[in-house]
Design an enzyme around this catalytic site. Structure first.
Site, PDB file in Angstrom:
ATOM      1  N   ARG A 184       0.836  -1.219   0.000  1.00 31.63           N
ATOM      2  CA  ARG A 184       0.000   0.000   0.000  1.00 31.63           C
ATOM      3  C   ARG A 184       0.865   1.261   0.000  1.00 31.63           C
ATOM      4  NH1 ARG A 184      -2.329   2.309   4.358  1.00 31.63           N
ATOM      5  NH2 ARG A 184      -2.513   0.375   5.511  1.00 31.63           N
TER       6      ARG A 184
ATOM      7  N   TYR B  54     -16.550  15.474 -15.816  1.00 31.39           N
ATOM      8  CA  TYR B  54     -16.824  14.034 -15.776  1.00 31.39           C
ATOM      9  C   TYR B  54     -17.869  13.779 -14.679  1.00 31.39           C
ATOM     10  CZ  TYR B  54     -16.182   9.089 -14.926  1.00 31.39           C
ATOM     11  OH  TYR B  54     -16.405   7.757 -14.741  1.00 31.39           O
TER      12      TYR B  54
ATOM     13  N   ASP C 190      -7.839  17.158 -15.426  1.00 32.53           N
ATOM     14  CA  ASP C 190      -8.080  15.778 -15.826  1.00 32.53           C
ATOM     15  C   ASP C 190      -7.664  15.673 -17.293  1.00 32.53           C
ATOM     16  OD1 ASP C 190      -9.262  13.405 -16.830  1.00 32.53           O
ATOM     17  OD2 ASP C 190     -10.886  13.497 -15.364  1.00 32.53           O
TER      18      ASP C 190
ATOM     19  N   LYS D  36      -8.580   4.482 -19.198  1.00 26.56           N
ATOM     20  CA  LYS D  36      -8.917   4.880 -20.567  1.00 26.56           C
ATOM     21  C   LYS D  36      -7.693   4.678 -21.473  1.00 26.56           C
ATOM     22  CE  LYS D  36     -12.671   5.774 -18.440  1.00 26.56           C
ATOM     23  NZ  LYS D  36     -13.030   7.076 -17.866  1.00 26.56           N
TER      24      LYS D  36
END
Ligand code: PLP
Length: 390
Positions: free
Chosen positions: A59, A112, A183, A208
């Site tokens: 992590r 978005y 973004d 994406k």
């Protein structure tokens, strides 16, 4: 290194992963482990004291994830980057590192949808106010910025693909001491490198184009060492949206073909957008490449755009008439996709950005994949004919 390594020694070498221990493999190994052990009390102590940097727990730091982060930082022209389990984990962790109750965010409109919902639900509950502006209107942005903590951008924006002068907007934010975030999922660093245009932080849905094969959900943020360190220290480890080593490995694999794929999406997307714009059943095509010129800083266009049908086209028949374009959200993979706005407008989720921003119900979003322009055009033409009863 020698090819005669005994198999029993391999696992330990991968755990201690560095370049010399990668078996001269052209593809890096996946360091699929949750924890890393120490050779001695002293090594553990040195690591905890910060005198030695090495993986402890995945992590926090994982070599495969780190490889992806370094690759992306380099592509975006940043000093550092952090990978995340999703684009939304990257966006929420980034934004939450910089705002506190009573702060204000200025955001461009047509965000978005899930970013819009994050702002309208969790952040609202935290008493963080969000002011939406038309990013094309620099005077309006300049007026909204003073006193804000964070400026959140997308260019092109989601669905209707409004483009902005990112460099000019970033300069406005910097002049007011406002942290700017963009973004950059649509353009990818192949077509737009916002950090080089003066934006502080760039986030991606790596699900994406960075991944590019529709087989991974991931995110990333890149920027200066100081800002990335702040995100790493304030939210990343505690919100826990950790990128998995296997997903990082898929991203490294996908990013090798990123420039080639982006050029192919650009070429096919632009040609299909032009043919749609010339088709009498189409009212408007929202594709940045159809304007006289791209905005400064944007060097190319991807395969995602939308268009609006005139009355008289049955959008249900159009969608069901398509064979290569599949009905589905997301985008950025090899496959072509279609989303009708009239379905999105009926989504129960509140707040609904399509309704809030007045998305035209007769619009349709396309992702143009890599199946080939002529085959895709035949598919669209056939579906248009079926939908117009001709
Ligand atoms: C998909 C998407 C996101 C969210 O990313 P996930 O990986 O799905 O969490 C953020 N921004 C844009 C522009 C997107 O298309």
């Amino acid at each position: 290194m020698s090819a005669s390594l005994h198999p029993d020694d391999m696992a330990s070498l991968i755990v201690a992963h560095d370049e010399a221990n990668a078996f001269d493999a052209v593809v890096p190994p996946i360091v699929q482990t949750s924890l890393f052990t120490f050779s001695s009390y002293d090594e553990m102590l040195q690591t905890y004291r910060g005198e030695k940097v090495r993986p402890v727990y995945t992590r926090g730091l994982n070599p495969t994830v780190r490889m992806f982060e370094e690759m992306l930082a380099k592509l975006e022209g940043g000093e550092d980057a952090i990978g995340f389990a999703s684009g939304m984990a990257a966006i929420s962790s980034t934004v939450l590192s910089f705002v506190k109750p009573g702060d204000r965010i200025v955001a461009v409109r047509h965000l978005y949808p899930d970013t819009f919902r994050l702002f309208g639900t969790l952040l609202e509950r935290m008493r963080v106010e969000v002011t939406y502006v038309d990013g094309r209107d620099e005077a309006a942005v300049a007026k909204a910025l003073p006193g804000a903590r964070l400026f959140y951008m997308e260019s092109p924006t989601s669905w209707i693909m409004e483009t902005h002068d990112v460099k000019a907007l970033a300069a406005l934010a910097r002049a007011q001491g406002v942290v700017s975030v963009i973004d950059n999922s649509w353009s990818s660093p192949v077509f737009q490198r916002p950090l080089t245009l003066g934006v502080d932080l760039v986030v991606h849905s790596a699900s994406k184009y960075l991944g590019g094969h529709s087989d991974v959900v991931a995110g990333v943020v890149a920027g200066s060492r100081a800002m990335i360190e702040r995100i790493r220290g304030e939210t990343y480890a505690y919100l826990g949206g950790k990128l998995s080593p296997f997903d990082a490995w898929l991203l490294i694999r996908g990013m090798r073909t990123l420039p080639t794929r982006m050029r192919a999406h650009e070429e096919a997307g632009l040609e299909i957008a032009r043919r749609l714009a010339a088709n009498p059943v189409v009212k408007t095509v929202c594709h940045p490449g159809l304007a006289n010129a791209l905005p400064p800083g944007l060097k190319g266009t991807s395969g995602l755009f939308s268009f609006i049908f005139h009355e008289g086209i049955d959008i249900r028949a159009f969608a069901d008439g398509l064979r290569l374009f599949k009905l589905g959200v997301s985008w950025g993979g090899h496959e072509s996709l279609v989303v009708p706005a009239e379905i999105v407008l009926q989504q129960k989720a509140q707040p609904n950005s399509a309704r809030a921003f007045g998305i035209d119900p007769r619009s349709v979003r396309l992702h143009v994949g890599l199946e080939g322009t002529e085959a895709l055009w035949r598919d669209l033409e056939g579906a248009i004919n079926a939908a117009s009863g001709s």
